[in-house]
Design a protein around this motif. Structure first.
Motif, PDB file in Angstrom:
ATOM      1  N   GLY A 122      -2.389  18.784  29.243  1.00 57.92           N
ATOM      2  CA  GLY A 122      -3.791  18.779  28.853  1.00 57.92           C
ATOM      3  C   GLY A 122      -4.639  19.886  29.429  1.00 57.92           C
ATOM      4  O   GLY A 122      -5.864  19.740  29.497  1.00 57.92           O
ATOM      5  N   CYS A 123      -4.052  21.002  29.829  1.00 55.64           N
ATOM      6  CA  CYS A 123      -4.837  22.083  30.428  1.00 55.64           C
ATOM      7  C   CYS A 123      -5.391  23.074  29.417  1.00 55.64           C
ATOM      8  O   CYS A 123      -5.995  24.072  29.812  1.00 55.64           O
ATOM      9  N   VAL A 124      -5.187  22.849  28.144  1.00 59.37           N
ATOM     10  CA  VAL A 124      -5.877  23.656  27.138  1.00 59.37           C
ATOM     11  C   VAL A 124      -7.255  23.036  26.957  1.00 59.37           C
ATOM     12  O   VAL A 124      -7.450  22.091  26.183  1.00 59.37           O
ATOM     13  N   ILE A 125      -8.210  23.546  27.704  1.00 57.41           N
ATOM     14  CA  ILE A 125      -9.565  22.980  27.734  1.00 57.41           C
ATOM     15  C   ILE A 125     -10.547  24.015  27.200  1.00 57.41           C
ATOM     16  O   ILE A 125     -10.388  25.217  27.427  1.00 57.41           O
ATOM     17  N   PRO A 126     -11.563  23.594  26.488  1.00 55.97           N
ATOM     18  CA  PRO A 126     -12.475  24.551  25.845  1.00 55.97           C
ATOM     19  C   PRO A 126     -13.360  25.302  26.825  1.00 55.97           C
ATOM     20  O   PRO A 126     -13.916  26.340  26.473  1.00 55.97           O
ATOM     21  N   PHE A 127     -13.512  24.801  28.050  1.00 62.93           N
ATOM     22  CA  PHE A 127     -14.430  25.443  28.994  1.00 62.93           C
ATOM     23  C   PHE A 127     -13.706  26.374  29.972  1.00 62.93           C
ATOM     24  O   PHE A 127     -14.303  26.838  30.936  1.00 62.93           O
ATOM     25  N   ALA A 128     -12.422  26.640  29.764  1.00 64.80           N
ATOM     26  CA  ALA A 128     -11.685  27.594  30.597  1.00 64.80           C
ATOM     27  C   ALA A 128     -11.326  28.820  29.769  1.00 64.80           C
ATOM     28  O   ALA A 128     -11.115  28.730  28.551  1.00 64.80           O
ATOM     29  N   ASP A 129     -11.265  29.977  30.421  1.00 66.66           N
ATOM     30  CA  ASP A 129     -10.975  31.235  29.746  1.00 66.66           C
ATOM     31  C   ASP A 129      -9.728  31.882  30.342  1.00 66.66           C
ATOM     32  O   ASP A 129      -9.444  31.742  31.535  1.00 66.66           O
ATOM     33  N   ILE A 130      -9.027  32.613  29.497  1.00 62.02           N
ATOM     34  CA  ILE A 130      -7.928  33.457  29.972  1.00 62.02           C
ATOM     35  C   ILE A 130      -8.036  34.813  29.289  1.00 62.02           C
ATOM     36  O   ILE A 130      -8.590  34.930  28.186  1.00 62.02           O
ATOM     37  N   SER A 131      -7.510  35.835  29.962  1.00 60.44           N
ATOM     38  CA  SER A 131      -7.474  37.194  29.416  1.00 60.44           C
ATOM     39  C   SER A 131      -6.087  37.769  29.661  1.00 60.44           C
ATOM     40  O   SER A 131      -5.559  37.677  30.770  1.00 60.44           O
ATOM     41  N   GLY A 132      -5.521  38.360  28.614  1.00 63.15           N
ATOM     42  CA  GLY A 132      -4.199  38.963  28.731  1.00 63.15           C
ATOM     43  C   GLY A 132      -3.187  38.305  27.823  1.00 63.15           C
ATOM     44  O   GLY A 132      -3.510  37.397  27.045  1.00 63.15           O
ATOM     45  N   THR A 133      -1.967  38.771  27.935  1.00 61.79           N
ATOM     46  CA  THR A 133      -0.892  38.236  27.111  1.00 61.79           C
ATOM     47  C   THR A 133       0.438  38.651  27.744  1.00 61.79           C
ATOM     48  O   THR A 133       0.467  39.393  28.720  1.00 61.79           O
ATOM     49  N   ILE A 134       1.516  38.115  27.180  1.00 63.14           N
ATOM     50  CA  ILE A 134       2.829  38.552  27.637  1.00 63.14           C
ATOM     51  C   ILE A 134       3.259  39.741  26.769  1.00 63.14           C
ATOM     52  O   ILE A 134       2.898  39.814  25.585  1.00 63.14           O
ATOM     53  N   PRO A 135       3.998  40.696  27.337  1.00 66.51           N
ATOM     54  CA  PRO A 135       4.568  40.716  28.690  1.00 66.51           C
ATOM     55  C   PRO A 135       3.695  41.424  29.712  1.00 66.51           C
ATOM     56  O   PRO A 135       4.096  41.562  30.857  1.00 66.51           O
ATOM     57  N   HIS A 136       2.495  41.914  29.317  1.00 64.71           N
ATOM     58  CA  HIS A 136       1.684  42.737  30.210  1.00 64.71           C
ATOM     59  C   HIS A 136       1.088  41.936  31.361  1.00 64.71           C
ATOM     60  O   HIS A 136       0.872  42.483  32.438  1.00 64.71           O
ATOM     61  N   GLY A 137       0.816  40.658  31.165  1.00 64.91           N
ATOM     62  CA  GLY A 137       0.285  39.840  32.233  1.00 64.91           C
ATOM     63  C   GLY A 137      -1.122  39.359  31.949  1.00 64.91           C
ATOM     64  O   GLY A 137      -1.781  39.772  30.986  1.00 64.91           O
ATOM     65  N   TYR A 138      -1.619  38.483  32.828  1.00 67.43           N
ATOM     66  CA  TYR A 138      -2.918  37.844  32.670  1.00 67.43           C
ATOM     67  C   TYR A 138      -3.827  38.211  33.834  1.00 67.43           C
ATOM     68  O   TYR A 138      -3.374  38.340  34.978  1.00 67.43           O
TER      69      TYR A 138
END
Length: 680
Positions: free
Chosen positions: A145-161
């Motif tokens: 359940g950690c896909v929450i609308p109030f959290a953000d991520i930047s990046g992708t694989i394979p370059h990293g986050y």
């Protein structure tokens, strides 16, 4: 009515108050009942806690109970702004009740908490990011359940986050954990990059991010290589579809969007279905069972044809006859995958757990204008040792006996286009590797290894050549005997000009000494003791103290103090205690004995009458030279006061008095001899 974001998985989950992280509304309540497997216990961890405590937890609070229902017992009651919960709250059974009560208040975000079974000792919350941990590499457990609308991520694989991204949400985006199940992540921290790309994967949107000091990536099994759609390893004959879009344009040219066009990143049109309904499919035959871990899709990639598939489901089979719809572990419904939101962007979805199958089908459920797509499959070779179906006979599989069989059969019979693929026999399964079954991989590997090997061998050859050259050069400069620069034969020859030379007026008469006479001599009078043993080195005369060495005389140097070369002029220097200086070893092709040095003793007042003024030392063989003559002691030169008036005769070959053919340099003749010499 006070429940917010909630995902309750079989082993872990996430729960939050309504409107979190905004202020929770007044007079709301929510109660969660958590159950895990019997025999296990539940641990609860808070990521954020901010509940009004103005009335001392009377109307607004969070209460945790052991058990469910009327028999439950209270573990604790909590409230407070910015309350820091140290450690975990652990239950005594496999059931826990969490109750949230929000009374009248003006502020307070509420709370966000996660739970798991107690065997997950490294549990973290959905709000934790990489900057919260100082280790360069660590393992953590992400709850469901950690896909929450109030959290953000930047990046992708394979370059990293980016390091500010939520660890668990990035783990879902990367495909290493499931949002409905949670799982273990292995995180590696490294130096940041100036720009982070955004992408859509596993129903998580990653945003474009700016420069950061650090980033993180995930360690995985490596089973994420492409399986051959883009590279062409999968031939056209193994790509089929339910129908094909075909039409003639205004010029009369016939356009056919065939199944083999559905190769990711291939220039040109995609595959498109003739009829757009929920019964269409695109089928790929992998020729043998593979471990399929993901899929990447795009739309038509043609600006004039804005077609794409926005949702689909996946079916798989071992024999292309009976199909099974993909479901997540523990779920009783087919998983619906989010597809594209426009025609260009690549969207990735991962299969957790992976699919083990030979035949793979994509069944579009939603689309824009028409069903059209390009795809690539991710995965690796299938290993028998890892196969969950290893004990099941190949053709009939137990999984085809469940209710998915009926659904798949109904689905297949509803498709109007008949199945074209023949039934296949069981193929031997090979060892699992992370190498993509692509011929271009071997070419790329060779292109890297060949230059590296050439550079290594070239470097080794250069090192050997340089070492050989340096060794030869050293031998040339140092000579046969490898002596120091100052101790070579050239130095000794240059020093001969400072010693007294033979007089032309007298004949050579050898003067020899006995051991008894030598024993009475003092250190300053005798520079060295004569040895009875044979000698390899000629003894140089220092300071003009002894007579002269006769030609072909050899003396072995006496062991003791090292020679001093501070005073090279025997006439201007005081007599030193130590005179040892060793001559150069005799060359192989040169004379056997050192060159004699002749000294004129006639001018000395203590010289007895009747004794020739010329004396030489000669040592033949291994016998020490015996004493001849009437000398009782060696004579030493006076100090430099008397030598200041010395005049030097002309060397051999120059006009001057007393020149003979036998002498190289003559002894300087004193203008006024000293009345005597000092005996010390």
């Amino acid at each position: 009515d006070g429940c917010g974001h909630t995902v309750l998985g079989p082993e872990s989950g996430t729960l939050a108050s309504i409107n979190y992280p905004q202020t929770s509304p007044n007079s709301t309540v929510c109660e969660w009942e958590i159950r895990v497997k019997p025999g296990q216990r539940v641990q609860l961890k808070f990521g954020d806690f901010d509940i009004d405590d103005s009335d001392s937890c009377h109307s607004s609070y969070l209460r945790v109970h052991n058990g469910i229902g009327p028999t439950r017992t209270e573990i604790g009651k909590y409230c407070g702004f910015g309350f820091q919960m140290d450690g975990l709250i652990t239950s005594k059974s496999n059931e826990v009740t969490v109750q949230f009560m929000s009374g009248t208040h003006t502020s307070g975000r509420g709370f966000l908490a996660t739970y798991s079974t107690t065997d997950k000792s490294d549990l973290i919350t959905c709000l934790d990011n990489a900057s919260h941990f100082s280790e360069p590499e660590f393992n953590k457990y992400c709850p469901a359940g950690c896909v929450i609308p109030f959290a953000d991520i930047s990046g992708t694989i394979p370059h990293g986050y980016r390091d500010s991204s939520s660890l668990c949400m990035a783990g879902v985006h990367a495909g290493v954990v499931s949002n409905t199940l949670g799982g273990q992540i292995n995180v590696v921290i490294s130096k940041g990059i100036p720009y982070y790309e955004g992408s859509l994967a596993n129903n998580v949107t990653s945003k474009v991010g700016p420069l950061s000091t650090s980033l993180f990536t995930f360690k995985t099994s490596g089973c994420y290589g492409t399986l051959g759609m883009e590279s062409g390893v999968i031939p056209d004959s193994q790509i089929t579809a339910s129908s094909i879009l075909e039409w003639s344009d205004q010029t009369g040219q016939v356009n056919i969007w065939k199944p083999e066009n559905a190769r990711l990143k291939r220039v040109g049109p995609p595959w498109a279905a003739f009829v757009s309904d929920e019964y269409q499919w695109l089928q790929i035959d992998l020729n043998k069972e593979k471990r399929i871990t993901g899929i990447v899709t795009t739309g038509s990639t043609l600006a004039e044809y804005y077609y794409y598939v926005s949702a689909y489901r996946i079916l798989y089979s071992d024999d292309a006859q009976k199909w099974t719809a993909y479901r997540e572990a523990g779920m009783d419904k087919d998983k619906i995958f989010q597809g594209n939101t426009e025609l260009y962007q690549e969207v990735r979805n991962n299969f957790i757990p992976p699919i083990i199958a030979r035949f793979f089908r994509i069944n579009p459920l939603k689309w824009h204008q028409k069903i059209a797509m390009k795809v690539e499959l991710l995965g690796c070779q299938f290993s028998i040792g890892r196969a969950p179906k290893i004990t099941v006979p190949p053709p009939p599989r137990n999984k085809n006996d469940d209710k998915n069989v009926d659904f798949s059969d109904d689905f297949i019979h509803s498709v109007k286009t008949s199945l074209q693929t023949d039934k296949t026999t069981f193929t031997p399964e090979i060892k699992n590797t992370t190498v993509t079954p692509s011929v271009t991989k071997d070419v790329a590997l060779a292109a890297v290894l060949v230059p590296v090997l050439v550079m290594v061998f070239t470097t080794l050859i250069l090192i050997l050549v340089c070492a050989w050259h340096w060794r030869n050069r050293k031998k040339k400069t140092e000579g046969t005997y490898d002596l120091p620069y100052w101790d070579r034969a050239g130095w000794w020859k240059g020093m001969k000009q400072f010693f007294p030379t033979k007089s032309a007026e007298h004949e050579e008469t050898p003067v020899r000494y006995s051991n008894s006479e030598i024993s009475h001599l003092r250190p300053r009078e005798v520079p060295t003791m004569l040895q009875t043993e044979s000698a390899e080195y000629a003894e140089p005369l220092v300071g003009g103290i002894v007579g002269t060495l006769h030609q072909r005389s050899t003396f072995k140097p006496e062991e003791g103090k090292e020679a001093s070369y501070a005073d090279l002029d025997p006439y201007n220097s005081p007599i030193q205690e130590v005179y040892h200086a060793y001559a150069e070893p005799l060359p192989i092709t040169g004379p056997e004995y050192a060159t004699p040095i002749i000294m004129d003793m006639s001018s000395h007042p203590s010289t007895p009458l009747g004794i020739p003024s010329i004396s030489t030392f000669k040592a033949a063989g291994n016998q020490a030279p015996p004493l001849v003559g009437t000398y009782n002691k060696l004579l030493s030169r006076t100090d430099s006061t008397s030598s200041a008036q010395a005049l030097y005769d002309t060397p051999k070959g120059q006009p001057g008095p007393g020149a003979t053919d036998e002498l190289v340099y003559q002894v300087p003749q004193s203008v006024a001899h000293s009345t005597g010499s000092k005996d010390e």
